[in-house]
Design a protein around this motif. Structure first.
Motif, PDB file in Angstrom:
ATOM      1  N   GLU A  62     -17.849  17.216  -2.590  1.00 18.40           N
ATOM      2  CA  GLU A  62     -18.863  18.447  -2.776  1.00 18.40           C
ATOM      3  C   GLU A  62     -19.754  18.558  -3.952  1.00 18.40           C
ATOM      4  O   GLU A  62     -19.322  18.060  -4.880  1.00 18.40           O
ATOM      5  CB  GLU A  62     -17.868  19.534  -2.764  1.00 18.40           C
ATOM      6  N   SER A  88     -20.883  20.591  -5.764  1.00 15.77           N
ATOM      7  CA  SER A  88     -20.366  21.408  -6.808  1.00 15.77           C
ATOM      8  C   SER A  88     -19.494  20.506  -7.877  1.00 15.77           C
ATOM      9  O   SER A  88     -19.357  20.760  -8.922  1.00 15.77           O
ATOM     10  CB  SER A  88     -19.907  22.614  -6.470  1.00 15.77           C
ATOM     11  N   ASP A  89     -18.894  19.520  -7.290  1.00 19.56           N
ATOM     12  CA  ASP A  89     -17.967  18.633  -8.135  1.00 19.56           C
ATOM     13  C   ASP A  89     -18.565  17.579  -8.585  1.00 19.56           C
ATOM     14  O   ASP A  89     -17.921  16.672  -9.535  1.00 19.56           O
ATOM     15  CB  ASP A  89     -16.727  18.350  -7.397  1.00 19.56           C
ATOM     16  N   LYS A 136     -21.294  17.080 -10.900  1.00 22.74           N
ATOM     17  CA  LYS A 136     -21.898  17.233 -12.254  1.00 22.74           C
ATOM     18  C   LYS A 136     -20.739  16.570 -13.025  1.00 22.74           C
ATOM     19  O   LYS A 136     -20.992  15.823 -14.005  1.00 22.74           O
ATOM     20  CB  LYS A 136     -22.225  18.607 -12.414  1.00 22.74           C
TER      21      LYS A 136
END
Length: 79
Positions: free
Chosen positions: A4, A6-7, A9
């Motif tokens: 995903e 959001s994971d 970074k």
């Protein structure tokens, strides 16, 4: 492997490491579960076969660079 966005970074160095070490062929980054981007190992293109590919196929006249017409000279700003 699906990750995903959001994971990514916090995991980017680890994800790149998986690809570089060939533990993963590619990693797909998703947005809300929908695949959006694919990361894969970069392979340097083999340009060795492009160099000289036309060698012997035609002859460039010795006076090639003196055969410029006025029209061509004008296009290139050479007067």
């Amino acid at each position: 492997m699906l990750v995903e966005v959001s994971d990514v970074k916090d995991k980017l160095p680890e994800l790149v490491g998986l690809i570089v070490s060939e533990q993963e062929d590619d990693i797909v980054i998703s947005i809300h579960g929908i695949p959006a981007v694919k990361m894969e190992r970069y392979v340097q293109p083999d340009v060795s076969k492009r160099i000289g590919v036309a060698k012997g196929k035609f002859i460039v006249p010795d006076d090639f660079d003196t055969m410029m017409s006025d029209e061509i000279a004008e296009m290139f700003g050479v007067n």
